[in-house]
Scaffold this motif. Structure first.
Motif, short mmCIF file in Angstrom:
data_model
loop_
_atom_site.label_atom_id
_atom_site.label_comp_id
_atom_site.label_asym_id
_atom_site.label_seq_id
_atom_site.Cartn_x
_atom_site.Cartn_y
_atom_site.Cartn_z
N TYR A 167 136.67 -66.25 69.25
CA TYR A 167 136.65 -66.63 70.66
C TYR A 167 135.33 -67.28 71.07
O TYR A 167 135.25 -67.97 72.08
N PRO A 298 132.81 -64.42 85.59
CA PRO A 298 131.39 -64.75 85.54
C PRO A 298 130.60 -64.07 86.69
O PRO A 298 131.16 -63.82 87.76
N LYS A 346 146.45 -65.84 81.94
CA LYS A 346 145.19 -66.37 81.41
C LYS A 346 145.45 -67.26 80.19
O LYS A 346 145.04 -66.96 79.07
N THR A 347 146.18 -68.35 80.44
CA THR A 347 146.40 -69.35 79.39
C THR A 347 146.31 -70.75 80.01
O THR A 347 146.46 -70.91 81.23
C1 LIG Z 1 141.05 -68.42 70.93
C2 LIG Z 1 141.81 -68.93 72.12
C3 LIG Z 1 143.12 -69.37 71.94
C4 LIG Z 1 143.85 -69.83 73.03
N1 LIG Z 1 145.13 -70.26 72.82
C5 LIG Z 1 145.84 -70.73 73.85
C6 LIG Z 1 147.17 -71.22 73.65
O1 LIG Z 1 147.68 -71.26 72.53
N2 LIG Z 1 147.85 -71.68 74.72
C7 LIG Z 1 147.32 -71.67 75.98
O2 LIG Z 1 147.98 -72.10 76.90
N3 LIG Z 1 146.06 -71.19 76.22
C8 LIG Z 1 145.31 -70.73 75.19
N4 LIG Z 1 144.03 -70.26 75.41
C9 LIG Z 1 143.54 -70.04 76.79
C10 LIG Z 1 143.04 -71.28 77.52
O3 LIG Z 1 142.13 -72.00 76.73
C11 LIG Z 1 142.38 -70.84 78.82
O4 LIG Z 1 143.27 -69.99 79.50
C12 LIG Z 1 142.04 -72.03 79.72
O5 LIG Z 1 141.07 -72.84 79.10
C13 LIG Z 1 141.56 -71.54 81.08
O6 LIG Z 1 141.10 -72.61 81.85
P1 LIG Z 1 139.96 -72.38 82.95
O7 LIG Z 1 139.78 -73.69 83.62
O8 LIG Z 1 140.25 -71.18 83.74
O9 LIG Z 1 138.66 -72.02 82.08
P2 LIG Z 1 137.90 -72.89 81.00
O10 LIG Z 1 138.77 -73.93 80.43
O11 LIG Z 1 137.28 -71.90 80.07
O12 LIG Z 1 136.74 -73.61 81.83
C14 LIG Z 1 135.79 -72.91 82.60
C15 LIG Z 1 134.61 -73.86 82.88
O13 LIG Z 1 133.78 -73.25 83.85
C16 LIG Z 1 132.42 -73.46 83.50
N5 LIG Z 1 131.59 -72.41 84.10
C17 LIG Z 1 131.47 -71.12 83.76
N6 LIG Z 1 130.60 -70.49 84.57
C18 LIG Z 1 130.18 -71.42 85.47
C19 LIG Z 1 129.27 -71.38 86.55
N7 LIG Z 1 128.64 -70.27 86.92
N8 LIG Z 1 129.05 -72.52 87.24
C20 LIG Z 1 129.69 -73.67 86.90
N9 LIG Z 1 130.56 -73.77 85.89
C21 LIG Z 1 130.81 -72.65 85.18
C22 LIG Z 1 132.43 -73.42 81.98
O14 LIG Z 1 131.30 -74.11 81.44
C23 LIG Z 1 133.75 -74.11 81.64
O15 LIG Z 1 133.59 -75.50 81.43
C24 LIG Z 1 143.25 -69.85 74.32
C25 LIG Z 1 141.92 -69.43 74.49
C26 LIG Z 1 141.20 -68.99 73.40
C27 LIG Z 1 139.77 -68.56 73.58
#
Ligand SMILES: Cc1cc2nc3c(=O)[nH]c(=O)nc-3n(C[C@H](O)[C@H](O)[C@H](O)COP(=O)(O)OP(=O)(O)OC[C@H]3O[C@@H](n4cnc5c(N)ncnc54)[C@H](O)[C@@H]3O)c2cc1C
Length: 438
Positions: A167, A298, A346-347
């Motif tokens: 991860y 966070p 959470k995907t």
């Molecule tokens: C090993 C693994 C396998 C996965 N497999 C799948 C799958 O098969 N299918 C699927 O649908 N999903 C999968 N996921 C899940 C998917 O990647 C996440 O659910 C998705 O990326 C969530 O999007 P998000 O925008 O919430 O967060 P993220 O894409 O993680 O983006 C969050 C952003 O916020 C920024 N950030 C953090 N803190 C701050 C702050 N204080 N100020 C400003 N910016 C900040 C970070 O730098 C980052 O760029 C997987 C995840 C992992 C780790």
């Protein structure tokens, strides 16, 4: 429920869309409602999957809005690819791109961390000392991996002494494959774990287990290995019918589940893990261990008073309505993606369905009209069960299975087509989503 503009396409989930991404791009583009004039200031914290996709959609809908994204990370991470990297199926750079490659030209990117939110004054402060005021705020900063919560563990251990932690990012996923490769060659006891908190892609710990089991078999070394999977509660997956299917597959593959086991500590020198269990602490020796740390919102969220006060108190997910993602105390704020305090989702596949809801909420609020979209908890996990086979598991808040191709791709069968969805089509669909086209 969603109000599909084009039922034939929108009925399908994230993975279903993978098969028809091009058609979808055209359709959703056409169906998009007229633009709304505004001078609203919209701040989005996080330019990951959710923040980027939303920014791309809002610029199409709002004429004159000042949209600012805040994110310190230069690289965009395609996180679903990490499981493939950790099984030696893709190189580390498969998951990497530049954040700026995905952003529309009409938004401002501040490459800093958001350090504080004042939801009463409606301001966000950055680590570099800037203060931005907003009319609407979307919090999409994903989640943090709390590696420090595992006693005795630090990230510099990954790849050595049989320790994997996929991860943690592409570099660590590649190092995980190094450690796993040694186990595949030499055998011994492999222990696969997951945290006791909510986590992103709860299928990924299972996928890693299945893939390493398959690698051992292909190497002719399965007889030299024992595999244990530590589940945090009494099930192997949050959806009962899927959990039962995984239990049966574990039985077929000689993978031993232990329930209500969460990692407390590791002793890397002795190659020993200590679990917290319902009967107290339990130690196990390993030759390979895969660690996934507890996951939390966070700091900026937890310290700004946006979290639930009576749920997930150790994790701090944002207090929001599960259908609209709107904050329950601050109506100018929405949560998007992993940080949202909703029971599922959470995907990246969930993000795909959440983004149009937040878009609709913001545009309708500005236009003074009634929003029509809502999020039903759609979550998808293409559960890889061996190289070349996966189950296309999709479900909603009520644990109903919501297959993208009902009657064509059965969700609980290990199929090559489902593997292709994960291995090939998912990335194209994810990229289309980032661009606001899916
Ligand atoms: C090993 C693994 C396998 C996965 N497999 C799948 C799958 O098969 N299918 C699927 O649908 N999903 C999968 N996921 C899940 C998917 O990647 C996440 O659910 C998705 O990326 C969530 O999007 P998000 O925008 O919430 O967060 P993220 O894409 O993680 O983006 C969050 C952003 O916020 C920024 N950030 C953090 N803190 C701050 C702050 N204080 N100020 C400003 N910016 C900040 C970070 O730098 C980052 O760029 C997987 C995840 C992992 C780790």
């Amino acid at each position: 429920m969603h109000s599909p503009k084009s039922p034939a396409v929108n009925r399908r989930g994230f993975l279903g869309l993978a098969a028809g991404a091009t058609a979808l791009a055209a359709t959703s583009g056409e169906a998009r409602a007229a633009t709304v004039q505004t001078n609203a200031k919209i701040v989005i914290i996080g330019a990951g999957a959710g923040g980027t996709a939303l920014a791309n959609r809002l610029v199409e809908r709002l004429d004159g809005a000042q949209i600012t994204l805040i994110d310190p990370r230069k690289n965009h991470l395609y996180q679903p690819g990490l499981t493939l990297v950790a099984a030696g199926l893709k190189p580390a750079d498969y998951v990497l791109s530049e954040t700026t490659d995905w952003l529309p030209k009409d938004v401002t990117l501040i490459q800093e961390k958001a350090a504080a939110i004042d939801p009463v004054a409606k301001t966000v402060s950055t680590e570099g000392g800037q203060t931005l005021s907003y009319d609407f705020l979307v919090v999409a900063p994903g989640l943090i991996l709390d590696h420090d919560a595992i006693e005795g563990f630090s990230l510099d251990m990954v790849g050595q002494n049989g320790i994997g932690a996929l991860y943690a990012g592409p570099e660590y996923a590649a190092k995980t494959w190094q450690a796993a490769s040694k186990f595949i060659e030499e055998g011994g006891h492999g222990i696969f774990t997951r945290p006791g908190t909510e986590m992103k892609c709860a299928g990924a710990p299972l996928k890693h287990t299945f893939l390493i089991d398959d690698r051992l078999r292909r190497a002719g070394n399965r007889g030299k290995a024992e595999i244990t999977y530590g589940a945090h509660d009494g099930a192997l997956f949050g959806v009962p019918i899927v959990s039962e299917k995984v239990r049966m597959l574990f039985g077929d593959r000689d993978i031993e589940p232990v329930y209500k086991h969460t990692v407390k500590a590791i002793d890397a020198g002795a190659k020993r893990v200590t679990f917290n269990t319902e009967n107290g602490e339990e130690e196990m020796d390993y030759d390979y261990i895969h660690l996934i740390p507890p996951q939390r919102a966070p700091e900026v969220i937890r310290q700004s008073g946006l979290s639930w006060a009576d749920k997930w108190t150790d994790q701090g997910w944002v207090e929001c309505d599960k259908a609209t993602l709107r904050h329950l105390r601050y109506p100018e704020i929405w949560a998007l993606g992993d940080v949202a305090g909703v029971p599922k989702g959470k995907t990246a596949a969930s993000v795909k369905w959440q983004v149009p809801v937040v878009e609709d909420q913001i545009v309708s609020t500005i236009a003074g009209s009634d929003p029509s979209e809502s999020y039903n908890g759609y979550t998808s996990c293409p559960m890889i069960t061996k190289i070349g086979r996966a189950m296309l598991v999709e479900f909603d808040y009520n644990n109903n299975l919501t297959p993208s191709f009902p009657g064509i791709i059965p969700p609980l069968e290990e199929l090559w087509i489902s593997w292709l969805m994960k291995e090939v089509a998912l990335k194209a669909t994810y990229n289309a989503m980032l661009r606001g086209k899916a």
